[in-house]
Design a protein around this motif. Structure first.
Motif, PDB file in Angstrom:
ATOM      1  N   ALA A  40      17.868  20.508 -27.640  1.00 23.74           N
ATOM      2  CA  ALA A  40      19.232  20.665 -28.687  1.00 23.74           C
ATOM      3  C   ALA A  40      18.820  20.729 -30.005  1.00 23.74           C
ATOM      4  CB  ALA A  40      19.920  19.383 -28.303  1.00 23.74           C
ATOM      5  N   MET A  41      17.467  20.643 -30.363  1.00 18.92           N
ATOM      6  CA  MET A  41      17.181  21.002 -31.773  1.00 18.92           C
ATOM      7  C   MET A  41      16.975  22.332 -32.217  1.00 18.92           C
ATOM      8  SD  MET A  41      14.404  17.728 -32.258  1.00 18.92           S
ATOM      9  CE  MET A  41      14.803  16.095 -31.361  1.00 18.92           C
ATOM     10  N   PRO A  42      17.077  22.700 -33.560  1.00 17.15           N
ATOM     11  CA  PRO A  42      16.976  23.881 -34.049  1.00 17.15           C
ATOM     12  C   PRO A  42      15.361  24.299 -33.716  1.00 17.15           C
ATOM     13  CG  PRO A  42      17.960  22.552 -35.938  1.00 17.15           C
ATOM     14  CD  PRO A  42      17.510  21.615 -34.687  1.00 17.15           C
ATOM     15  N   GLY A  43      15.338  25.801 -33.333  1.00 18.10           N
ATOM     16  CA  GLY A  43      13.973  25.965 -32.936  1.00 18.10           C
ATOM     17  C   GLY A  43      12.887  25.744 -33.842  1.00 18.10           C
ATOM     18  N   TRP A  44      12.902  26.035 -35.173  1.00 19.74           N
ATOM     19  CA  TRP A  44      11.855  25.790 -36.055  1.00 19.74           C
ATOM     20  C   TRP A  44      11.557  24.101 -36.334  1.00 19.74           C
ATOM     21  CZ3 TRP A  44      12.830  22.350 -39.967  1.00 19.74           C
ATOM     22  CH2 TRP A  44      14.386  22.020 -40.143  1.00 19.74           C
ATOM     23  N   PHE A  45      12.722  23.274 -35.832  1.00 20.62           N
ATOM     24  CA  PHE A  45      12.250  21.798 -35.809  1.00 20.62           C
ATOM     25  C   PHE A  45      11.525  21.385 -34.737  1.00 20.62           C
ATOM     26  CE2 PHE A  45      13.497  17.466 -35.907  1.00 20.62           C
ATOM     27  CZ  PHE A  45      13.099  17.153 -37.319  1.00 20.62           C
ATOM     28  N   GLN A  46      11.682  21.905 -33.427  1.00 23.89           N
ATOM     29  CA  GLN A  46      11.226  21.679 -32.281  1.00 23.89           C
ATOM     30  C   GLN A  46       9.666  21.122 -32.260  1.00 23.89           C
ATOM     31  OE1 GLN A  46      12.444  23.855 -28.898  1.00 23.89           O
ATOM     32  NE2 GLN A  46      14.742  24.006 -29.611  1.00 23.89           N
ATOM     33  N   ASN A  54       5.698   0.313 -48.010  1.00 23.58           N
ATOM     34  CA  ASN A  54       5.942   1.841 -48.388  1.00 23.58           C
ATOM     35  C   ASN A  54       5.095   2.628 -47.500  1.00 23.58           C
ATOM     36  OD1 ASN A  54       8.143   1.215 -49.928  1.00 23.58           O
ATOM     37  ND2 ASN A  54       6.833   1.167 -51.923  1.00 23.58           N
ATOM     38  N   SER A  55       3.900   2.548 -47.572  1.00 25.30           N
ATOM     39  CA  SER A  55       2.824   3.383 -46.722  1.00 25.30           C
ATOM     40  C   SER A  55       3.114   3.444 -45.154  1.00 25.30           C
ATOM     41  CB  SER A  55       1.280   3.061 -47.185  1.00 25.30           C
ATOM     42  OG  SER A  55       1.308   1.887 -46.588  1.00 25.30           O
ATOM     43  N   ALA A  56       3.676   2.189 -44.763  1.00 24.44           N
ATOM     44  CA  ALA A  56       4.040   2.244 -43.421  1.00 24.44           C
ATOM     45  C   ALA A  56       5.267   2.521 -42.935  1.00 24.44           C
ATOM     46  CB  ALA A  56       3.847   0.655 -43.001  1.00 24.44           C
ATOM     47  N   MET A  57       6.154   3.293 -43.915  1.00 20.45           N
ATOM     48  CA  MET A  57       7.479   3.381 -43.563  1.00 20.45           C
ATOM     49  C   MET A  57       7.446   4.708 -42.456  1.00 20.45           C
ATOM     50  SD  MET A  57      10.043   1.882 -44.226  1.00 20.45           S
ATOM     51  CE  MET A  57      10.996   2.888 -44.256  1.00 20.45           C
ATOM     52  N   PRO A  58       6.487   5.715 -42.410  1.00 22.91           N
ATOM     53  CA  PRO A  58       6.479   6.768 -41.550  1.00 22.91           C
ATOM     54  C   PRO A  58       6.429   6.098 -39.933  1.00 22.91           C
ATOM     55  CG  PRO A  58       5.053   7.179 -43.110  1.00 22.91           C
ATOM     56  CD  PRO A  58       5.386   6.079 -43.462  1.00 22.91           C
ATOM     57  N   LEU A  59       6.345   4.892 -39.780  1.00 23.83           N
ATOM     58  CA  LEU A  59       6.130   4.293 -38.528  1.00 23.83           C
ATOM     59  C   LEU A  59       7.518   4.256 -38.060  1.00 23.83           C
ATOM     60  CD1 LEU A  59       3.290   1.725 -38.595  1.00 23.83           C
ATOM     61  CD2 LEU A  59       3.251   4.231 -37.887  1.00 23.83           C
ATOM     62  N   ILE A  60       8.466   4.157 -39.123  1.00 21.32           N
ATOM     63  CA  ILE A  60       9.928   3.777 -38.618  1.00 21.32           C
ATOM     64  C   ILE A  60      10.328   5.321 -38.676  1.00 21.32           C
ATOM     65  CG2 ILE A  60      12.294   3.133 -39.661  1.00 21.32           C
ATOM     66  CD1 ILE A  60      10.771   0.814 -40.267  1.00 21.32           C
ATOM     67  N   LEU A  61      10.209   6.117 -39.486  1.00 21.22           N
ATOM     68  CA  LEU A  61      10.698   7.545 -39.624  1.00 21.22           C
ATOM     69  C   LEU A  61      10.375   8.429 -38.414  1.00 21.22           C
ATOM     70  CD1 LEU A  61      10.222   7.912 -43.674  1.00 21.22           C
ATOM     71  CD2 LEU A  61      12.368   7.287 -42.303  1.00 21.22           C
ATOM     72  N   LEU A  62       9.201   8.456 -38.025  1.00 17.56           N
ATOM     73  CA  LEU A  62       8.857   9.479 -36.930  1.00 17.56           C
ATOM     74  C   LEU A  62       9.507   9.309 -35.814  1.00 17.56           C
ATOM     75  CD1 LEU A  62       4.800   9.467 -37.058  1.00 17.56           C
ATOM     76  CD2 LEU A  62       6.444  11.340 -37.475  1.00 17.56           C
ATOM     77  N   PRO A  63      10.087   8.047 -35.334  1.00 15.89           N
ATOM     78  CA  PRO A  63      11.118   7.930 -34.016  1.00 15.89           C
ATOM     79  C   PRO A  63      12.399   8.864 -34.391  1.00 15.89           C
ATOM     80  CG  PRO A  63       9.836   6.015 -34.692  1.00 15.89           C
ATOM     81  CD  PRO A  63       9.712   6.841 -35.653  1.00 15.89           C
ATOM     82  N   LEU A  64      12.720   8.891 -35.782  1.00 14.91           N
ATOM     83  CA  LEU A  64      13.913   9.605 -36.004  1.00 14.91           C
ATOM     84  C   LEU A  64      14.108  11.013 -35.639  1.00 14.91           C
ATOM     85  CD1 LEU A  64      14.900   7.635 -39.114  1.00 14.91           C
ATOM     86  CD2 LEU A  64      15.989   7.273 -36.814  1.00 14.91           C
ATOM     87  N   ILE A  65      12.438  11.488 -35.864  1.00 14.17           N
ATOM     88  CA  ILE A  65      12.362  12.893 -35.631  1.00 14.17           C
ATOM     89  C   ILE A  65      11.773  13.259 -34.293  1.00 14.17           C
ATOM     90  CG2 ILE A  65      12.768  13.630 -38.146  1.00 14.17           C
ATOM     91  CD1 ILE A  65       9.631  13.680 -38.240  1.00 14.17           C
TER      92      ILE A  65
END
Length: 261
Positions: free
Chosen positions: A200-206, A180-191
């Protein structure tokens, strides 16, 4: 034998141990490898036409070329979770405590985990790359030097993420918590810029997508394989990789050398 030769022998023994574990229990590696493969097929065949239309009307083949570099780096993030789980399992089962009492090079335990995980990451990247080629990915105009640089970047990034994963495994009370603690290593590429351009992303998210380790690594790998502009992303990718490797190494060794309670 010299001290260096003894240390190398101990590291080699620990590496063989970890590779044997991976061979005897392949389900963990296969499950982690399944995630990037499924995402690749999903984004190409389900979302491909829609995503490519939002990128200036590019076709599906152009979107395949765009998305594959991000998937390859996500593959590394997914594979190294196995290192966190493996280290945490060793800690909880007491084998690390046993190793501490043996007359072996202390660093060999962690080095065996790290080198074994990097080798598995490279093998996973090759397998996912083969799937990408099968569905139409082609590297356009990349020279032999650029291919070598791409391989070096993937290996360096795998080393960096592996040290972070080993630190997470050392700090986790059990294998489930390590996973569970290592899940950010998969989630970060999604954002990141893996699936859609940052513009193409919203300005606040860029800024969230821009100022993280995966985006410069993806843009650098994309530039090397497809001949697009790299700019300052190459230096940022190397800096992120070295910084994360140093942080993970310090964290892991400090946890390993700490006297057990």
């Amino acid at each position: 034998m010299s001290s260096l030769a003894l240390a190398a022998r101990d590291c080699s023994t620990m590496l063989r141990r970890n590779l044997l574990h991976a061979r005897r229990y392949p389900s963990l590696t296969l499950n982690l490898l399944l995630t990037p493969v499924m995402l690749l097929l999903l984004f190409v065949y389900v979302f491909g036409d829609v995503m490519s239309a939002g990128m200036g009307g590019a076709g599906r083949s152009e979107y395949v070329a765009y998305v594959v570099p991000g998937i390859l780096l996500m593959t590394i993030g997914s594979t190294v979770i196995g290192a966190a789980v493996s280290v945490s399992t060793d800690m909880s089962e007491g084998i690390i405590a046993r190793f501490r009492t043996l007359a072996i090079y202390r660093g060999s335990v962690l080095i065996g985990h790290v080198v074994g995980s990097v080798l598995q990451s490279v093998a996973s990247v090759v397998l996912v790359g083969a799937v990408a080629v099968a569905i139409g990915f082609r590297s356009t105009g990349a020279t032999a030097l650029e291919w070598l640089a791409a391989f070096g970047l993937l290996s360096l990034f795998a080393l960096a993420l592996t040290w972070i994963a080993v630190g997470m495994g050392m700090a986790s009370p059990n294998a489930e918590a390590a996973s569970n603690s290592a899940m950010p290593l998969i989630l970060l590429p999604l954002i990141s810029s893996a699936f859609t351009p940052i513009e193409a992303m919203p300005g606040w998210f860029q800024p969230i997508a821009q100022y993280q380790p995966f985006t410069p690594a993806i843009e650098t790998l994309r530039g090397l394989l497809l001949g697009t502009e790299i700019g300052h992303n190459g230096w940022l990718a190397v800096a992120w990789s070295i910084g994360l490797a140093a942080l993970g190494y310090r964290w892991s060794t400090a946890s390993f050398n700490r006297d057990p309670k």
